[in-house]
Design a protein around this motif. Structure first.
Motif, PDB file in Angstrom:
ATOM      1  N   ARG A 111       7.798  -3.108  -6.241  1.00 45.21           N
ATOM      2  CA  ARG A 111       7.757  -2.151  -5.115  1.00 45.21           C
ATOM      3  C   ARG A 111       7.542  -3.214  -3.727  1.00 45.21           C
ATOM      4  O   ARG A 111       8.412  -2.761  -2.699  1.00 45.21           O
ATOM      5  CB  ARG A 111       6.309  -1.228  -5.137  1.00 45.21           C
ATOM      6  N   MET A 112       6.692  -4.141  -3.999  1.00 47.36           N
ATOM      7  CA  MET A 112       6.730  -4.979  -2.928  1.00 47.36           C
ATOM      8  C   MET A 112       8.153  -6.077  -2.584  1.00 47.36           C
ATOM      9  O   MET A 112       8.337  -6.227  -1.455  1.00 47.36           O
ATOM     10  CB  MET A 112       5.510  -6.282  -2.978  1.00 47.36           C
ATOM     11  N   HIS A 113       8.802  -6.345  -3.475  1.00 45.95           N
ATOM     12  CA  HIS A 113       9.716  -7.112  -3.366  1.00 45.95           C
ATOM     13  C   HIS A 113      11.042  -6.317  -2.889  1.00 45.95           C
ATOM     14  O   HIS A 113      11.835  -6.994  -2.309  1.00 45.95           O
ATOM     15  CB  HIS A 113      10.183  -7.846  -4.730  1.00 45.95           C
TER      16      HIS A 113
ATOM     17  N   GLU B  50       2.419 -11.398  -7.725  1.00 45.10           N
ATOM     18  CA  GLU B  50       1.473 -10.980  -8.800  1.00 45.10           C
ATOM     19  C   GLU B  50       0.239 -10.060  -8.209  1.00 45.10           C
ATOM     20  O   GLU B  50       0.544  -9.578  -7.280  1.00 45.10           O
ATOM     21  CB  GLU B  50       0.674 -12.594  -9.245  1.00 45.10           C
ATOM     22  N   SER B  51      -0.546  -9.970  -9.014  1.00 47.07           N
ATOM     23  CA  SER B  51      -1.786  -8.879  -8.661  1.00 47.07           C
ATOM     24  C   SER B  51      -2.637  -9.375  -7.338  1.00 47.07           C
ATOM     25  O   SER B  51      -2.390 -10.508  -6.833  1.00 47.07           O
ATOM     26  CB  SER B  51      -2.983  -8.984  -9.771  1.00 47.07           C
ATOM     27  N   ALA B  52      -3.179  -8.460  -6.530  1.00 48.78           N
ATOM     28  CA  ALA B  52      -3.683  -8.834  -5.334  1.00 48.78           C
ATOM     29  C   ALA B  52      -4.755  -9.878  -5.562  1.00 48.78           C
ATOM     30  O   ALA B  52      -4.472 -10.802  -4.661  1.00 48.78           O
ATOM     31  CB  ALA B  52      -4.303  -7.737  -4.579  1.00 48.78           C
ATOM     32  N   ALA B  53      -5.572 -10.020  -6.446  1.00 45.16           N
ATOM     33  CA  ALA B  53      -6.515 -11.046  -6.639  1.00 45.16           C
ATOM     34  C   ALA B  53      -5.811 -12.478  -6.918  1.00 45.16           C
ATOM     35  O   ALA B  53      -6.154 -13.434  -6.270  1.00 45.16           O
ATOM     36  CB  ALA B  53      -7.212 -10.730  -7.988  1.00 45.16           C
TER      37      ALA B  53
ATOM     38  N   LEU C 236       0.722  -1.284  -0.100  1.00 47.65           N
ATOM     39  CA  LEU C 236       0.066   0.138   0.204  1.00 47.65           C
ATOM     40  C   LEU C 236       0.820   1.324  -0.144  1.00 47.65           C
ATOM     41  O   LEU C 236       1.779   1.265   0.583  1.00 47.65           O
ATOM     42  CB  LEU C 236      -1.048   0.028   1.126  1.00 47.65           C
ATOM     43  N   THR C 237       0.343   2.109  -0.696  1.00 50.89           N
ATOM     44  CA  THR C 237       1.076   3.251  -0.961  1.00 50.89           C
ATOM     45  C   THR C 237       0.443   4.627   0.086  1.00 50.89           C
ATOM     46  O   THR C 237       0.813   5.668  -0.158  1.00 50.89           O
ATOM     47  CB  THR C 237       1.302   3.850  -2.397  1.00 50.89           C
TER      48      THR C 237
ATOM     49  N   TYR D 196      -1.819   0.324 -10.542  1.00 46.62           N
ATOM     50  CA  TYR D 196      -0.471   0.248 -11.070  1.00 46.62           C
ATOM     51  C   TYR D 196      -0.376  -1.159 -11.514  1.00 46.62           C
ATOM     52  O   TYR D 196      -1.269  -1.909 -11.295  1.00 46.62           O
ATOM     53  CB  TYR D 196       0.532   0.532 -10.009  1.00 46.62           C
ATOM     54  N   SER D 197       0.734  -1.486 -12.491  1.00 49.90           N
ATOM     55  CA  SER D 197       0.678  -2.719 -13.057  1.00 49.90           C
ATOM     56  C   SER D 197       1.236  -3.745 -12.053  1.00 49.90           C
ATOM     57  O   SER D 197       1.712  -3.484 -11.022  1.00 49.90           O
ATOM     58  CB  SER D 197       1.516  -2.349 -14.205  1.00 49.90           C
ATOM     59  N   GLU D 198       1.152  -4.909 -12.513  1.00 48.61           N
ATOM     60  CA  GLU D 198       1.309  -5.904 -11.610  1.00 48.61           C
ATOM     61  C   GLU D 198       2.755  -6.002 -11.264  1.00 48.61           C
ATOM     62  O   GLU D 198       3.495  -6.209 -10.604  1.00 48.61           O
ATOM     63  CB  GLU D 198       1.272  -7.470 -12.359  1.00 48.61           C
ATOM     64  N   GLU D 199       3.645  -5.516 -12.625  1.00 47.79           N
ATOM     65  CA  GLU D 199       4.911  -5.428 -12.593  1.00 47.79           C
ATOM     66  C   GLU D 199       5.492  -4.188 -11.455  1.00 47.79           C
ATOM     67  O   GLU D 199       6.512  -4.758 -10.732  1.00 47.79           O
ATOM     68  CB  GLU D 199       5.640  -4.980 -13.895  1.00 47.79           C
TER      69      GLU D 199
END
Ligand code: AMP
Ligand code: MG
Length: 487
Positions: A420-422, A376-379, A341-342, A412-415
């Motif tokens: 950001r998360m990694h 990957e995406s949240a879903a 989250l940003t 934002y894109s999956e990428e």
């Protein structure tokens, strides 16, 4: 790049005199040899990494020789251990060899742990074993790589010197580095022994060398205390966010700089467990994972007591009151980032708490969960992680809230999300079983595993091809290892 004999010393603590420390020479280890060295720590001293492989390196940090400019000293301090005051502690098995300046003008204490008996050894033998030295080395450097403030470790030197713990082990030394080795317990020592002059000298020393900007404030000592409170709130927020359990948060193990200090039976969480106790002699769980937060405040109040000769009680109390809100703000900020989250919303704290409760109930791996959440995406991520949970309905309800929250956070894109998360969710952490594997090999003379593990942990956020085995949950034997406190 410097050679070993080109270090520049300026031993400011030694110059404070005999009321603060005692001159003691290291007691050499038999057949000293390099177990592992940290190139990153070598760089802090401008040392050419190749010098670690030279015989003189093992002789220096195995206690055989010393620089002419070094002034080895055992420091005196005291502290609250498990809540009770111990009037005299001190460097019982470590020596401050001296203080070194690097080319950037930074100043580093060189502290040799396991260097033999000192006037503060009490019943101890002044030694450290290979096992605990490797653990301290790996943890210091791994925490630093995670962005968690910590003392650093230059090297571990192994030996043939027999040392008795529960069984016979081998002695080792670890060279620890920090801008200061002053602990809360230093202030407590001079306060409880009623030595106001020395206490003032100590306070001036810390203020001048480590908190010079506080000089500009109307009450410099109060400003310094406030800074210490802030740094501790930030440090403990990082421990909690990354699942680090210190295990022995006695006030003599708390650094005046707010860095992780004095490693014993510490552990990183494997499965999330708020009640986890890594120190098996901590029968009441005083230093359990979740208790680290209130204990941080308890320790700061012990320091505050020792500062009453300099600062009014009201001002100390008011400043102590900053700790919890600061901790909470820092912790929530880190957890938001871990969740990708940003932005900030009021209910984010609840979102974190619900997730942790679900992880606790299902014994979910704390590190891998967040890493995979960003894959990957949240879903897609929550759909894949669902299988790790026992309470599926509970997880589904959380997942709905999370997906909605992510949707409100922005586009934002999956990428972008993965990147950001990694960058904040490590793949590799110092799991106890990984340390244990490295120690077992090292105890039979094979240091390659310690070195490899150190390498892997020095880049915890990047995927390292061929190193998948370091990013796994522990095998059954490695789940509930009892880490000996006798170090
Ligand atoms: P620790 O629990 O490692 O933070 O140590 C608490 C106190 O005991 C400190 O004053 C240490 O210097 C001292 N100590 C720990 N182990 C030894 C040992 N093997 N020999 C002498 N003193 C020790
Ligand atoms: Mg200690």
């Amino acid at each position: 790049m410097k050679a070993l004999d080109e270090l520049t010393f300026d031993n400011r603590f030694a110059r404070l005199g005999d009321a603060f420390s005692t001159h003691v020479l290291p007691e050499p280890l038999d057949a000293p040899r390099l177990v592992v060295a940290s190139n990153a720590a070598m760089a802090l001293l401008d040392l050419d990494p190749a010098v670690a492989e030279t015989p003189v390196f093992a002789e220096l940090f195995g206690g055989h020789t010393l620089w002419a400019e070094a002034e080895p000293r055992a420091m005196v301090y005291s502290g609250h251990q498990f809540g009770g005051y111990t009037p005299q502690l001190g460097d019982g098995r470590g020596l401050l060899l001296g203080e070194v300046y690097n080319e950037a003008g930074e100043h580093w204490d060189l502290h040799l742990k396991g260097a033999g008996m000192t006037p503060y050894s009490r019943m101890g033998d002044g030694r450290a074993v290979l096992r605990s030295s490797i653990r301290e080395f790996l943890a210091s450097e791994a925490l630093h790589a995670l962005g968690i403030p910590s003392s650093r470790a230059l090297c571990v030197i192994g030996s043939d010197t027999p040392v008795w713990r529960e069984k016979q082990e081998r002695g080792a030394m670890v060279l620890r580095m920090a801008p200061s080795h002053i602990r809360f317990g230093h202030f407590e020592y001079f306060y409880y022994t009623k030595k106001p002059e020395q206490q003032a000298i100590l306070a001036e020393h810390v203020l001048n060398l480590h908190y010079p900007e506080c000089r500009e404030q109307p009450e410099p000592y109060l400003a310094m205390f406030r800074e210490i409170v802030e740094r501790n709130a930030e440090l403990i927020a990082k421990w909690q966010a990354y699942g680090f359990c210190h295990g022995v948060m006695n006030t003599d193990n708390m650094s005046i700089l707010g860095i992780t200090f004095d490693f014993g039976p510490f552990a990183f969480l494997d499965d999330f467990d708020a009640h986890f106790i890594c120190n098996h002699s901590d029968h009441e769980g005083r230093y359990s994972f979740s208790n680290q937060v209130p204990i941080g405040q308890w320790n700061l109040s012990a320091l505050a007591q020792a500062l009453t000769p300099f600062i009014s009680v009201d001002a100390l109390k008011e400043t102590l009151g900053l700790y919890l809100p600061l901790y909470q703000a820092n912790y929530l900020d880190l957890m938001r980032r871990r969740m990708g989250l940003t932005t900030a919303e009021d209910d984010d704290q609840k979102l974190v708490e619900r997730l942790l409760q679900l992880m606790q109930n299902s014994g979910v791996d704390y590190t891998l969960f967040f890493r995979r959440l960003g894959d990957e995406s949240a879903a897609l991520a929550v759909a894949r992680l669902r299988d790790d949970f026992v309470d599926l309905a509970g997880f589904d309800a959380w997942a709905e809230l999370y997906k909605a929250r992510v949707a409100r956070d922005g586009e934002y894109s999956e990428e972008q999300r993965r990147k950001r998360m990694h960058a904040v969710n490590p793949l590799y952490i110092l799991r106890n079983y990984l340390a244990q594997n490295a120690i077992t090999a090292a105890e039979s003379g094979d240091y390659s595993e310690v070195r490899r593990l150190h390498e892997v942990l020095s880049k915890p956020f990047g995927e390292q091809p061929g190193m998948e085995q370091y990013a796994q949950r522990p095998p059954d034997w490695g789940k509930h290892l009892e880490i000996s406190c006798s170090s």
